[in-house]
Write a protein that holds these residues in place. Structure first.
Motif, PDB file in Angstrom:
ATOM      1  N   TYR A   1       0.864  -1.180   0.000  1.00  0.00           N
ATOM      2  CA  TYR A   1       0.000   0.000   0.000  1.00  0.00           C
ATOM      3  C   TYR A   1       0.900   1.229   0.000  1.00  0.00           C
ATOM      4  O   TYR A   1       1.764   1.378   0.865  1.00  0.00           O
ATOM      5  CB  TYR A   1      -0.899   0.008   1.239  1.00  0.00           C
ATOM      6  N   THR A   2       0.722   2.095  -0.983  1.00  0.00           N
ATOM      7  CA  THR A   2       1.587   3.266  -1.101  1.00  0.00           C
ATOM      8  C   THR A   2       0.815   4.542  -0.776  1.00  0.00           C
ATOM      9  O   THR A   2      -0.339   4.703  -1.192  1.00  0.00           O
ATOM     10  CB  THR A   2       2.178   3.386  -2.519  1.00  0.00           C
ATOM     11  N   ILE A   3       1.449   5.429  -0.018  1.00  0.00           N
ATOM     12  CA  ILE A   3       0.917   6.755   0.263  1.00  0.00           C
ATOM     13  C   ILE A   3       1.890   7.748  -0.353  1.00  0.00           C
ATOM     14  O   ILE A   3       2.994   7.951   0.163  1.00  0.00           O
ATOM     15  CB  ILE A   3       0.754   6.998   1.772  1.00  0.00           C
ATOM     16  N   GLY A   4       1.494   8.315  -1.476  1.00  0.00           N
ATOM     17  CA  GLY A   4       2.354   9.253  -2.196  1.00  0.00           C
ATOM     18  C   GLY A   4       2.268  10.641  -1.586  1.00  0.00           C
ATOM     19  O   GLY A   4       1.175  11.195  -1.439  1.00  0.00           O
ATOM     20  N   LEU A   5       3.414  11.222  -1.219  1.00  0.00           N
ATOM     21  CA  LEU A   5       3.478  12.528  -0.571  1.00  0.00           C
ATOM     22  C   LEU A   5       3.830  13.586  -1.610  1.00  0.00           C
ATOM     23  O   LEU A   5       4.858  13.499  -2.273  1.00  0.00           O
ATOM     24  CB  LEU A   5       4.502  12.482   0.561  1.00  0.00           C
ATOM     25  N   ASN A   6       2.975  14.599  -1.749  1.00  0.00           N
ATOM     26  CA  ASN A   6       3.032  15.469  -2.934  1.00  0.00           C
ATOM     27  C   ASN A   6       2.949  16.954  -2.582  1.00  0.00           C
ATOM     28  O   ASN A   6       2.314  17.731  -3.275  1.00  0.00           O
ATOM     29  CB  ASN A   6       1.882  15.094  -3.876  1.00  0.00           C
ATOM     30  N   ALA A   7       3.621  17.364  -1.518  1.00  0.00           N
ATOM     31  CA  ALA A   7       3.553  18.774  -1.114  1.00  0.00           C
ATOM     32  C   ALA A   7       4.172  19.695  -2.158  1.00  0.00           C
ATOM     33  O   ALA A   7       3.758  20.844  -2.307  1.00  0.00           O
ATOM     34  CB  ALA A   7       4.245  18.959   0.234  1.00  0.00           C
ATOM     35  N   ASP A   8       5.183  19.187  -2.896  1.00  0.00           N
ATOM     36  CA  ASP A   8       5.854  20.032  -3.887  1.00  0.00           C
ATOM     37  C   ASP A   8       5.376  19.781  -5.312  1.00  0.00           C
ATOM     38  O   ASP A   8       5.920  20.348  -6.264  1.00  0.00           O
ATOM     39  CB  ASP A   8       7.368  19.854  -3.807  1.00  0.00           C
ATOM     40  N   GLY A   9       4.372  18.923  -5.475  1.00  0.00           N
ATOM     41  CA  GLY A   9       3.825  18.665  -6.801  1.00  0.00           C
ATOM     42  C   GLY A   9       4.699  17.819  -7.700  1.00  0.00           C
ATOM     43  O   GLY A   9       4.447  17.724  -8.908  1.00  0.00           O
TER      44      GLY A   9
ATOM     45  N   THR B   1       1.010  -5.959  -6.689  1.00  0.00           N
ATOM     46  CA  THR B   1       0.994  -6.782  -5.466  1.00  0.00           C
ATOM     47  C   THR B   1      -0.384  -6.850  -4.822  1.00  0.00           C
ATOM     48  O   THR B   1      -0.513  -7.303  -3.680  1.00  0.00           O
ATOM     49  CB  THR B   1       1.999  -6.219  -4.438  1.00  0.00           C
ATOM     50  N   SER B   2      -1.417  -6.401  -5.529  1.00  0.00           N
ATOM     51  CA  SER B   2      -2.805  -6.411  -5.030  1.00  0.00           C
ATOM     52  C   SER B   2      -3.006  -5.490  -3.844  1.00  0.00           C
ATOM     53  O   SER B   2      -3.855  -5.733  -2.977  1.00  0.00           O
ATOM     54  CB  SER B   2      -3.231  -7.848  -4.651  1.00  0.00           C
ATOM     55  N   GLY B   3      -2.210  -4.389  -3.793  1.00  0.00           N
ATOM     56  CA  GLY B   3      -2.421  -3.368  -2.776  1.00  0.00           C
ATOM     57  C   GLY B   3      -3.209  -2.210  -3.363  1.00  0.00           C
ATOM     58  O   GLY B   3      -3.917  -2.359  -4.353  1.00  0.00           O
ATOM     59  N   LYS B   4      -3.078  -1.029  -2.755  1.00  0.00           N
ATOM     60  CA  LYS B   4      -3.748   0.168  -3.260  1.00  0.00           C
ATOM     61  C   LYS B   4      -2.822   1.367  -3.129  1.00  0.00           C
ATOM     62  O   LYS B   4      -1.945   1.392  -2.263  1.00  0.00           O
ATOM     63  CB  LYS B   4      -5.054   0.436  -2.492  1.00  0.00           C
ATOM     64  N   ALA B   5      -3.013   2.347  -4.003  1.00  0.00           N
ATOM     65  CA  ALA B   5      -2.176   3.551  -4.001  1.00  0.00           C
ATOM     66  C   ALA B   5      -3.011   4.760  -3.607  1.00  0.00           C
ATOM     67  O   ALA B   5      -4.147   4.920  -4.055  1.00  0.00           O
ATOM     68  CB  ALA B   5      -1.556   3.759  -5.382  1.00  0.00           C
ATOM     69  N   PHE B   6      -2.421   5.623  -2.764  1.00  0.00           N
ATOM     70  CA  PHE B   6      -3.089   6.832  -2.304  1.00  0.00           C
ATOM     71  C   PHE B   6      -2.141   8.019  -2.467  1.00  0.00           C
ATOM     72  O   PHE B   6      -0.911   7.859  -2.485  1.00  0.00           O
ATOM     73  CB  PHE B   6      -3.497   6.707  -0.835  1.00  0.00           C
ATOM     74  N   THR B   7      -2.711   9.200  -2.550  1.00  0.00           N
ATOM     75  CA  THR B   7      -1.927  10.423  -2.700  1.00  0.00           C
ATOM     76  C   THR B   7      -2.427  11.462  -1.712  1.00  0.00           C
ATOM     77  O   THR B   7      -3.644  11.602  -1.523  1.00  0.00           O
ATOM     78  CB  THR B   7      -2.060  10.988  -4.127  1.00  0.00           C
ATOM     79  N   THR B   8      -1.504  12.209  -1.093  1.00  0.00           N
ATOM     80  CA  THR B   8      -1.914  13.270  -0.186  1.00  0.00           C
ATOM     81  C   THR B   8      -0.817  14.321  -0.042  1.00  0.00           C
ATOM     82  O   THR B   8       0.367  14.011  -0.236  1.00  0.00           O
ATOM     83  CB  THR B   8      -2.252  12.707   1.210  1.00  0.00           C
ATOM     84  N   ASP B   9      -1.218  15.535   0.293  1.00  0.00           N
ATOM     85  CA  ASP B   9      -0.253  16.564   0.686  1.00  0.00           C
ATOM     86  C   ASP B   9      -0.697  17.216   1.990  1.00  0.00           C
ATOM     87  O   ASP B   9      -0.203  18.266   2.377  1.00  0.00           O
ATOM     88  CB  ASP B   9      -0.092  17.629  -0.402  1.00  0.00           C
ATOM     89  N   SER B  10      -1.655  16.553   2.672  1.00  0.00           N
ATOM     90  CA  SER B  10      -2.210  17.130   3.895  1.00  0.00           C
ATOM     91  C   SER B  10      -2.511  16.041   4.907  1.00  0.00           C
ATOM     92  O   SER B  10      -2.995  14.956   4.557  1.00  0.00           O
ATOM     93  CB  SER B  10      -3.505  17.891   3.574  1.00  0.00           C
ATOM     94  N   ALA B  11      -2.253  16.338   6.180  1.00  0.00           N
ATOM     95  CA  ALA B  11      -2.573  15.389   7.258  1.00  0.00           C
ATOM     96  C   ALA B  11      -4.080  15.171   7.368  1.00  0.00           C
ATOM     97  O   ALA B  11      -4.520  14.163   7.941  1.00  0.00           O
ATOM     98  CB  ALA B  11      -2.020  15.913   8.583  1.00  0.00           C
ATOM     99  N   ASP B  12      -4.871  16.079   6.812  1.00  0.00           N
ATOM    100  CA  ASP B  12      -6.332  15.943   6.878  1.00  0.00           C
ATOM    101  C   ASP B  12      -6.813  14.672   6.185  1.00  0.00           C
ATOM    102  O   ASP B  12      -7.890  14.148   6.491  1.00  0.00           O
ATOM    103  CB  ASP B  12      -7.020  17.150   6.232  1.00  0.00           C
ATOM    104  N   ASP B  13      -6.021  14.194   5.211  1.00  0.00           N
ATOM    105  CA  ASP B  13      -6.438  13.007   4.448  1.00  0.00           C
ATOM    106  C   ASP B  13      -6.095  11.693   5.154  1.00  0.00           C
ATOM    107  O   ASP B  13      -6.540  10.625   4.717  1.00  0.00           O
ATOM    108  CB  ASP B  13      -5.762  13.002   3.071  1.00  0.00           C
TER     109      ASP B  13
END
Length: 589
Positions: free
Chosen positions: A174-182, A196-208
């Motif tokens: 499971y990946t959490i992509g960190l994108n504060a700088d775009g 690997t049958s996981g899931k991918a996520f993206t965030t630039d905020s702790a709110d997510d």
């Protein structure tokens, strides 16, 4: 005499008429490796240290006891590493969070290095009975040190090899992509998860974070995220309802996200205020979140009151954890052909014991998923749930290969049974444990032709008759019910406090039940599963256990290894060793 010997042989050997599902229980704990990029580039892509907060929150959401966590921090080499640590206390979780706070940055980045090490940590320390997983927090970009001669092609090859190993061994990423700088490389992270049958996520905020982590838990443990309303603080306590749907909830995780400090109060379904924290209500806090964990919570509506700074947005999320698995029952026949009807039944199991509470089944929707693997056609057939069982049927239309499984779900979780394969060309039937793609599940049994002599035919008939007798006797014993109720109190040896008496009706159980089940499977009281109750004659109870757990009646220690008979009005006390608590029981009819 011959029949008696055959019966004894059948009892000593694996019983052919047993359950159609795998022998080992479904995993209920997680073995997780937290994989984090600590290169200098993360100063820009994760300037608010979301990765650290995410890892801490992940650790807090794990079960109070039993899960394992390892940590790998990488740049173009492994900067720091912590092998899988089994969580047994709040101190263990704090140890992991302190390790996260001590991580330092490095100059370069090589994703392959981190992924290889995360896979090795699971290979070296994962429990075969747990659910392995990797949670990766990164921006997806490589920055190789040219002085070492390392090329992008070499890194890509090693990353592919590590991902293939994870896929084969059933380690979803499971990946959490960190994108504060775009500058996030979404493609590389999504590829790791998809393969690997996981899931991918993206965030630039702790709110997510609550939503992301809740979805990771939900996907991995077959749970559902239960929406709880968000509120805008007004400086006073504001109330939200947290509904615990049934008594099979092992833990309820309530996450409260706010940029400013909040305070919370909690009231149980009876209207009594629950202390935060306490033995059954755990509290974890960080700079961006509070997490309240209810252990074996009482069924019903809990009231959560939250007070925050005026105009501050407060997000509340809820994820339940269940110790439930879904198993297929034994089939009526071992061979099926075109035109036959396959009768399917399935039961829920908790802590290895069959769940007999019909209301849990009736709150769920179950379907039989039948796949014709020759054509790819999938049928979704509704199943009956009016009793404490899921029942359905499937007609074999063609001489094809079929895969059957049951899926049962309600608003907060779902479960799927193992896959049952039927070869209607040869009649062969086999079951295989459900695995992620490429995880190496059990292969369907192959049909082998063999000569049939009169000797084997007669022997087979005798075995079948003997097995039928034994199965009938076992079924009669396993279906015996209970009468009366048990009064349960828990005495805390540290404080001297005793809980209010709880009256547990025994009619819902069949065949046997453990003291741990009676105590609603509280994790800290797991030791109590060593005591087993079975129906006795004349509406009495039989209690059996091992010498490892102390049971007293009338102030004297009794030997439960030989069996202890309880009649109405009898009182016993059970002193637990792993926690300083004594369980007080009174049997009443």
């Amino acid at each position: 005499m011959v029949l008696l010997l055959l019966v004894l042989c059948i009892l000593a050997a694996p019983f052919a008429g047993g359950t159609a599902s795998a022998a080992s229980p479904a995993p209920s704990h997680i073995d997780a490796v937290l994989l984090i990029d600590v290169s200098n580039s993360m100063n820009k892509s994760d300037k608010n240290n979301i990765a650290g907060e995410a890892m801490k929150m992940f650790i807090d959401m794990l079960s109070a006891q039993g899960d394992k966590v390892g940590i790998v921090a990488y740049t173009d080499k492994v900067q720091r590493e912590k092998a899988l640590l089994q969580i047994g206390s709040a101190a263990d979780k704090q140890d992991l969070k302190d390790f996260i706070d001590g991580l330092d940055r490095g100059a370069y980045t090589d994703i392959a290095v981190g992924m290889e090490e995360a896979v090795k940590v699971l290979e070296n320390g994962s429990d075969p009975g747990h659910e392995p997983m990797i949670v990766m927090l990164a921006d997806g970009n490589n920055d190789l040190n040219e002085a070492t001669g390392r090329t992008q092609s070499q890194s890509d090859q090693e990353l592919d090899a590590a991902v293939e190993t994870a896929k084969q061994k059933g380690y979803p990423v499971y990946t959490i992509g960190l994108n504060a700088d775009g500058k996030l490389n979404k493609e590389i992270l999504a590829g790791l998860s998809n393969k690997t049958s996981g899931k991918a996520f993206t965030t630039d905020s702790a709110d997510d974070l609550p939503q992301i982590l809740s979805e990771i838990f939900a996907d991995h443990l077959k749970l559902k995220v239960v929406p709880v309303q968000s509120i805008t603080a007004n400086g006073s306590y504001q109330e939200v309802t947290v509904n615990v749907p049934n008594s099979s909830v092992l833990e309820a995780n309530i996450s409260i996200m706010s940029a400013k400090p909040v305070t919370a109060k909690l009231t149980d379904p009876s209207g009594k205020e629950a202390a935060i924290p306490s033995n059954d209500v755990l509290l974890s806090k960080s700079s961006t979140y509070s997490l309240i964990k209810l252990l074996s919570p009482e069924q019903g509506d809990w009231k959560l009151q939250v007070k925050g700074v005026p105009k501050d947005k407060i997000d509340i999320n809820l994820v339940f954890n269940y110790d439930l698995e879904l198993k297929l029952d034994a089939l009526q026949s071992k061979t099926y052909k075109k035109g036959d009807t396959v009768e399917i039944s399935s039961h829920l199991y908790s802590n290895g014991a069959k769940v007999t509470l019909s209301n849990l089944y009736q709150d769920m929707k179950a379907v039989l998923l039948a796949t014709d693997t020759d054509t790819g056609k999938v049928q979704e057939l509704p199943m009956d749930n009016t009793g404490a069982v899921f029942k359905g049927s499937f007609e074999i239309a063609e001489s094809h290969n079929y895969e059957l499984k049951v899926r049962a779900e309600e608003s907060s979780f779902y479960r799927e049974s193992d896959v049952l394969t039927i070869n209607a060309k040869t009649g062969a039937v086999a079951t295989s444990t459900s695995k992620p793609a490429g995880a190496g599940g059990t292969e369907p049994a192959q049909d082998k032709s063999s000569s049939k002599t009169l000797y084997y035919i007669i022997g087979g008939i005798v075995l079948v008759l003997a097995a039928a007798v034994v199965l009938w006797l076992l079924r009669q014993k396993s279906n015996r019910g209970f009468v009366g109720q048990m009064v349960v109190e828990v005495l805390d040896g540290n404080t001297g406090e005793k809980t209010y008496p709880q009256y547990k009706k025994l009619a819902a159980f069949r065949g046997k039940f453990t003291l741990h089940q009676l105590l609603q499977l509280a994790p800290e009281l797991k030791e109590s599963e060593k005591l087993v109750f079975t129906p006795g004659k004349n509406d009495r109870l039989m209690l059996r256990g091992s010498e490892e757990i102390s049971v007293e009646r009338s102030g004297r220690v009794v030997d439960t290894a030989r069996g202890l008979e309880l009649k109405s009005g009898d009182r016993i006390s059970v002193a637990l060793q792993t926690v300083d608590k004594t369980i007080l029981l009174e049997y009443l009819i």
